[in-house]
Write an enzyme that holds these catalytic residues in place. Structure first.
Site, mmCIF file in Angstrom:
data_model
loop_
_atom_site.group_PDB
_atom_site.id
_atom_site.type_symbol
_atom_site.label_atom_id
_atom_site.label_comp_id
_atom_site.label_asym_id
_atom_site.label_seq_id
_atom_site.Cartn_x
_atom_site.Cartn_y
_atom_site.Cartn_z
ATOM 1 N N ARG A 164 8.740 1.031 -3.045
ATOM 2 C CA ARG A 164 9.514 1.841 -3.998
ATOM 3 C C ARG A 164 10.065 1.000 -5.133
ATOM 4 O O ARG A 164 10.207 1.483 -6.268
ATOM 5 C CB ARG A 164 10.646 2.557 -3.239
ATOM 6 C CG ARG A 164 10.116 3.627 -2.292
ATOM 7 C CD ARG A 164 11.105 3.976 -1.212
ATOM 8 N NE ARG A 164 11.369 2.839 -0.338
ATOM 9 C CZ ARG A 164 12.196 2.872 0.708
ATOM 10 N NH1 ARG A 164 12.827 3.990 1.002
ATOM 11 N NH2 ARG A 164 12.380 1.795 1.452
ATOM 12 N N PRO A 173 0.834 -1.216 0.000
ATOM 13 C CA PRO A 173 0.000 0.000 0.000
ATOM 14 C C PRO A 173 0.866 1.263 0.000
ATOM 15 O O PRO A 173 1.823 1.349 0.766
ATOM 16 C CB PRO A 173 -0.796 -0.122 1.307
ATOM 17 C CG PRO A 173 -0.064 -1.120 2.146
ATOM 18 C CD PRO A 173 0.638 -2.040 1.190
ATOM 19 N N ARG A 220 -1.407 -4.965 9.080
ATOM 20 C CA ARG A 220 0.005 -4.559 9.019
ATOM 21 C C ARG A 220 0.424 -4.103 10.407
ATOM 22 O O ARG A 220 -0.270 -3.284 11.031
ATOM 23 C CB ARG A 220 0.213 -3.455 7.987
ATOM 24 C CG ARG A 220 1.630 -2.909 7.994
ATOM 25 C CD ARG A 220 1.949 -2.007 6.807
ATOM 26 N NE ARG A 220 2.496 -2.789 5.695
ATOM 27 C CZ ARG A 220 3.197 -2.270 4.686
ATOM 28 N NH1 ARG A 220 3.436 -0.971 4.627
ATOM 29 N NH2 ARG A 220 3.660 -3.045 3.714
ATOM 30 N N LEU A 225 12.899 -2.671 1.408
ATOM 31 C CA LEU A 225 14.165 -2.826 0.689
ATOM 32 C C LEU A 225 14.374 -4.243 0.151
ATOM 33 O O LEU A 225 15.440 -4.820 0.323
ATOM 34 C CB LEU A 225 15.338 -2.374 1.558
ATOM 35 C CG LEU A 225 15.485 -0.846 1.683
ATOM 36 C CD1 LEU A 225 16.658 -0.487 2.591
ATOM 37 C CD2 LEU A 225 15.678 -0.190 0.318
ATOM 38 N N ALA A 284 -3.466 3.343 2.110
ATOM 39 C CA ALA A 284 -4.230 3.560 3.335
ATOM 40 C C ALA A 284 -5.440 4.443 3.026
ATOM 41 O O ALA A 284 -5.287 5.589 2.604
ATOM 42 C CB ALA A 284 -3.346 4.231 4.373
ATOM 43 N N TYR A 325 0.429 5.141 13.189
ATOM 44 C CA TYR A 325 -0.943 5.633 13.044
ATOM 45 C C TYR A 325 -1.783 5.143 14.233
ATOM 46 O O TYR A 325 -1.285 4.494 15.141
ATOM 47 C CB TYR A 325 -1.512 5.259 11.667
ATOM 48 C CG TYR A 325 -0.708 5.950 10.580
ATOM 49 C CD1 TYR A 325 -0.676 7.345 10.526
ATOM 50 C CD2 TYR A 325 0.083 5.242 9.692
ATOM 51 C CE1 TYR A 325 0.117 8.010 9.587
ATOM 52 C CE2 TYR A 325 0.873 5.894 8.743
ATOM 53 C CZ TYR A 325 0.876 7.285 8.704
ATOM 54 O OH TYR A 325 1.658 7.940 7.797
ATOM 55 N N CYS A 369 0.326 5.491 -0.123
ATOM 56 C CA CYS A 369 -0.466 6.726 -0.189
ATOM 57 C C CYS A 369 -0.032 7.562 -1.376
ATOM 58 O O CYS A 369 1.166 7.735 -1.609
ATOM 59 C CB CYS A 369 -0.242 7.562 1.068
ATOM 60 S SG CYS A 369 -1.098 6.938 2.501
ATOM 61 N N GLN A 409 -6.092 -1.109 2.193
ATOM 62 C CA GLN A 409 -5.693 -0.933 3.585
ATOM 63 C C GLN A 409 -6.603 0.119 4.214
ATOM 64 O O GLN A 409 -6.834 1.169 3.619
ATOM 65 C CB GLN A 409 -4.238 -0.455 3.621
ATOM 66 C CG GLN A 409 -3.623 -0.455 4.994
ATOM 67 C CD GLN A 409 -2.220 0.103 4.995
ATOM 68 O OE1 GLN A 409 -1.996 1.221 4.512
ATOM 69 N NE2 GLN A 409 -1.277 -0.640 5.536
#
Ligand SMILES: Cc1cc2nc3c(=O)[nH]c(=O)nc-3n(C[C@H](O)[C@H](O)[C@H](O)COP(=O)(O)O)c2cc1C
Length: 373
Positions: A324, A23, A230, A301, A57, A182, A25, A100
């Site tokens: 990423r 996920p 998560r 990563l 999210a 969060y 944003c 999510q």
């Protein structure tokens, strides 16, 4: 044979391979509604060959958004806007679709990252934030209001309502966001939870609200879908939430019908000392899998196909979630299938780039052969 490209069942759904688009944003919604950005971004990722695409999210109530640009799943308009995007993803893509669900708590009311990701000033239309306790993330963030019983009841109901909307939209998978500092993580961590009532103090008390939320989501989510969470497996900070606590939480979630855990870390302490390197969070996932015997995702990563394959084949994780890595190369999975010898679905419009029919694929790993004279 590649293990990354074998199917896996999580709860009531089977995924074609072990590659998840994590996920992410996009901070590009308006009033929580998806738009053309999401159509193109998600439409492309649905065709990426990943077995599962998890939407960013989505806030369960307006005040639970991180920024004014967050996706929401709290209104009929939010739901209608996603219908169009999901229609494209299903028509042209092969990835199963997840979402999510989140509440930002004390991290709400920020500017978007490319405008600094700081607390909204008076001119930025800020809003009041809530958290476990009236402790700001850092002194220059908004000081949240400590949630009352009414706030908690409302937020539990909002997670349940958003779950029902996600079910109605036909998602295959729903994930509770209990990581990255969060709201649910704010309750779990002693760094942000200083309550003296039934929701603070002991681990049992700190887990109470996140578990209430999960139970409400489970009730709203039929068993033929996948429901997971998560977690941040550690705060990377003295006095914070630990892997041992995360493992106990994982057991509690499993006993309440959690189908998998997506194991991340950090996000609740601004000065955490994280040790970052290839697959740095996978050992947390592996430890939880070992102790609790629940399917886990590794994330963070994971960049090369060989590394992803090794994490799955060695039994450390059941799936890899790529963030990423997949923004950098939305067709990462196509290349991974070529390198590892896996099967991947491509849309017919792109079939001519398949290695079986495109000689250029064989030039990718080294210098192109000399042109014919
Ligand atoms: C642009 C961006 C947005 C993100 N948004 C979310 C999000 O909505 N929910 C979440 O749990 N993690 C979010 N993350 C974290 C990723 O899901 C992922 O855990 C993290 O980037 C590590 O994976 P990577 O090294 O492959 O990027 C985001 C990351 C990026 C780069």
């Amino acid at each position: 044979m590649s293990q990354l490209f074998t199917p896996i069942r999580l709860g009531g759904r089977t995924y074609d391979n072990r590659i998840v688009v994590s996920p992410m944003c996009q901070y590009s919604a308006i009033h929580g509604d998806a738009n053309d950005w999401h159509l193109v971004h998600l439409g492309s990722l649905a065709m990426s060959g990943a077995g599962l695409l998890v939407l960013e999210a989505a806030a369960v109530e307006e005040g639970g958004r991180i920024t004014h640009g967050d996706l929401g799943l709290y209104s009929n308009e939010n739901e209608a806007a996603l219908t169009r995007v999901l229609g494209f993803c299903r028509k042209h893509g092969s990835a199963k679709l997840g979402i999510q669900l989140a509440h930002a708590g004390r991290k709400a009311s920020q500017t978007v990252p490319w405008e600094g990701g700081v607390a909204l000033g008076p001119d930025g239309d800020p809003w009041e934030t809530v958290s476990a306790s009236a402790v700001p993330f850092t002194p220059d963030w908004h000081t949240p209001r400590a949630a009352t019983e009414e706030d908690l009841d409302r937020i539990v109901a909002a997670f349940a309502a958003a779950t029902r909307r996600a079910v109605h939209l036909g998602f295959d998978l729903i994930e509770a966001h209990a990581a990255h500092g969060y709201l649910l993580h704010q309750f779990l961590s002693p760094l942000s939870n200083r309550r003296t009532d039934a929701y603070g103090g002991s681990l049992e008390n700190r887990m109470r609200f996140p578990l209430r939320v999960f139970e409400a989501m489970r009730e709203a989510c039929p068993r033929d879908l996948t429901l997971g969470a998560r977690l941040s497996a550690t705060d990377w900070t003295e006095g914070g939430f630990t892997l041992e606590e995360a493992t106990i939480l994982a057991g509690e979630l499993k006993s309440r019908g959690c189908d998998y855990l997506d194991v991340s870390s950090g996000g609740n302490a601004a000065r955490a000392k994280m040790t970052i390197g290839p697959g740095y969070q996978a050992p947390f996932a592996a430890a939880i899998r070992r102790e609790v015997d629940i399917p886990v995702w590794g994330v963070g990563l994971i960049v090369t196909p060989e590394h992803a394959e090794d994490l799955v084949a060695s039994g450390q994780v059941d799936m890899v979630a790529l963030g990423r890595t997949i923004l950098d190369d939305p067709h990462w999975a196509w290349n991974a299938a070529r390198v590892l010898g896996g099967e991947i679905a491509r849309p017919p419009q792109y079939a001519r780039a398949a290695p079986a029919v495109w000689p250029g694929a064989s030039y990718k790993d080294g210098p192109a052969p000399a042109a014919a004279a």
